[in-house]
Scaffold this active site. Structure first.
Site, PDB file in Angstrom:
ATOM      1  N   HIS A   1      28.269   5.682  71.432  1.00 61.95           N
ATOM      2  CA  HIS A   1      28.571   6.704  72.228  1.00 61.95           C
ATOM      3  C   HIS A   1      28.298   7.560  73.749  1.00 61.95           C
ATOM      4  CE1 HIS A   1      29.043  10.933  71.563  1.00 61.95           C
ATOM      5  NE2 HIS A   1      28.729  11.555  72.608  1.00 61.95           N
ATOM      6  N   GLU A   2      27.087   7.695  74.308  1.00 62.01           N
ATOM      7  CA  GLU A   2      26.830   7.621  75.486  1.00 62.01           C
ATOM      8  C   GLU A   2      27.900   6.662  76.805  1.00 62.01           C
ATOM      9  OE1 GLU A   2      26.377  10.541  76.050  1.00 62.01           O
ATOM     10  OE2 GLU A   2      25.229  11.179  74.062  1.00 62.01           O
TER      11      GLU A   2
ATOM     12  N   HIS B   1      30.977   7.896  77.458  1.00 60.04           N
ATOM     13  CA  HIS B   1      31.520   8.671  78.416  1.00 60.04           C
ATOM     14  C   HIS B   1      30.872   8.013  80.119  1.00 60.04           C
ATOM     15  CE1 HIS B   1      31.248  12.204  75.909  1.00 60.04           C
ATOM     16  NE2 HIS B   1      30.090  11.810  75.368  1.00 60.04           N
TER      17      HIS B   1
END
Length: 437
Positions: free
Chosen positions: A21-22, A25
């Site tokens: 998920h990170e 980003h």
């Protein structure tokens, strides 16, 4: 030991999901030139880290989330905005702005997140949730096409020997008549191919054919030990429970089971993993998504129900559990000892659990509230709308949206999320939900 292994498996899966998920980003942020000092999985004390190309990558002690720290998330205050309290100290919002900009060196002003265009902001903030959606879709595809989905098949698992006169009896009495299936010679392991001339492909087809043929004699074609055989079955009318859409027994307003008279044979199916074509994956992803959205939209009421169950006598809502409950599910999947529940079935259930977790992360992170990704997405969309209106009116560019002004509401959201986590943890301990009932 199996229970512990199951918990560890889902824990590692969750940590990997957070890490990816990170990364969703991190990659676009660095691609667009944003200065990213930190990429961390977990919170609290740093266990390990390494700095590469100006970004510190590491793991922290509490693997309950993660973050990518991008400089300049909040723009400088506009002219005329209050920056200090009455006593001269900076306001909470001004302190947050200063912290967001303090790592920008001279000449790096263009590397602040707030200077990105609206489309680039959306790509960066959507990258994390989109990664969870992709994980969910890939794992679901692996389950349904590689391992299979659990389905009731046309192969018989049980054949009832009699029609007991006592509904609570567990064994046949001498005076009980033989059940139609047993009387006709059907056996466990028989695969039904056709019922009364109607080809069947699954248990739903079998029950539909029985209902359509009624209580008249039916020629039933089966495969028995790989060889074809035909038996004649004459169903009888019997009072049977009515099933609701979710497969549970329907009840009336008084809580009593709803029954009806219908043709009855006294046979039951096997439950097996059946592989699906890849074309079935998009529909299953969509149904998983819509089901998760429904849970999130009704989350406040569901949390009230959880509280009533935790502190009262209400039944626990199985659709909302915390990390402790998820760990319990994983442990039960790994340690459950049941006939026909082998490695493939355990793997399918464990992966399905990770599918649900990643879909929940995707949907929940899109809620338009800070500090969730959806709050930043909503801010970027509002910024784009304001700029478009300004262009239509030939007015000056209004500049980036000052999301720092929402910090008081952000702290309220954080407090509510912490309260929700504590409530679910308590409920998972005092009123746990078990997969085995």
């Amino acid at each position: 030991m199996d229970f512990v292994i199951g918990v560890l498996i889902v824990a590692v899966g969750l940590i990997l999901s957070i890490a990816l998920h990170e990364i969703g980003h991190l990659v676009p942020a660095k691609k667009f030139g944003v200065k990213v000092p930190q990429y961390m999985v977990g919170f609290g004390r740093t266990l390990w880290s390494r700095t590469v190309n100006g970004t510190e990558y590491g793991f922290k002690a509490l693997p309950l989330g993660g973050y990518v720290r991008m400089v300049g998330m909040y723009p400088p205050a506009r002219a005329g905005a209050a920056r200090t309290r009455r006593d001269g100290r900076p306001t909470m919002i001004e302190e947050a702005r200063s912290a967001a900009l303090e790592e920008i060196e001279p000449g790096e002003e263009h590397r602040a997140f707030y200077r990105l265009s609206v489309p680039k902001k959306l790509v960066v903030m959507l990258g994390g949730p989109t990664m969870n959606l992709l994980i969910s879709a890939v794992l679901l595809g692996a389950v349904v096409t590689g391992l299979g989905m659990g389905q009731y098949t046309a192969t018989l698992g049980t054949v009832q020997q009699c029609l007991p006169s006592d509904p609570d009896a567990t064994e046949c009495a001498a005076e009980d008549p033989a059940a139609p299936g047993a009387q006709a010679g059907l056996r466990p392991g028989d695969e039904i191919v056709a019922w009364a001339g109607t080809p069947v492909d699954g248990w739903a087809d079998v029950t539909a054919a029985i209902a359509a043929n009624g209580t008249g004699p039916a020629a039933v074609e089966v495969l028995r030990d790989g060889a074809p055989a035909t038996v004649s079955v004459t169903p009888v009318l019997a009072e049977r429970p009515v099933l609701a859409e979710d497969g549970t027994v329907a009840v009336d307003a008084d809580g009593d089971e709803v029954t009806e008279m219908r043709p009855y044979v006294g046979i039951g199916p096997t439950f097996e993993l059946v592989r699906q074509p890849v074309t079935a994956v998009p529909g299953l992803v969509w149904s998983t998504f819509t089901g998760t959205v429904e849970v999130v939209l009704t989350l406040p009421q569901r949390l009230v129900d959880v509280a009533q169950a935790a502190f009262g006598t209400e039944e626990r809502d199985p659709s909302v559990v915390g990390l402790i409950g998820v760990g319990r599910f994983a442990g039960e999947i790994a340690s459950l000892d049941g006939e026909g529940y082998g490695v493939a079935e355990r793997s399918a259930d464990m992966l399905s659990l990770l599918v649900s977790l990643n879909m929940a992360l995707f949907v929940f992170n899109l809620v338009p509230l800070l500090p969730l990704d959806g709050g930043h997405i909503a801010g970027a969309l509002w910024e784009g709308a304001r700029r478009q209106v300004a262009r239509w009116r030939h007015a000056p560019d209004p500049g980036p949206v000052d999301t720092a002004r929402l910090l008081p509401a952000t702290y309220v959201v954080v407090a509510l999320m912490l309260g929700m986590s504590v409530l679910l943890a308590y409920a998972d301990i005092v009123r746990p939900i078990s997969l085995t009932g």
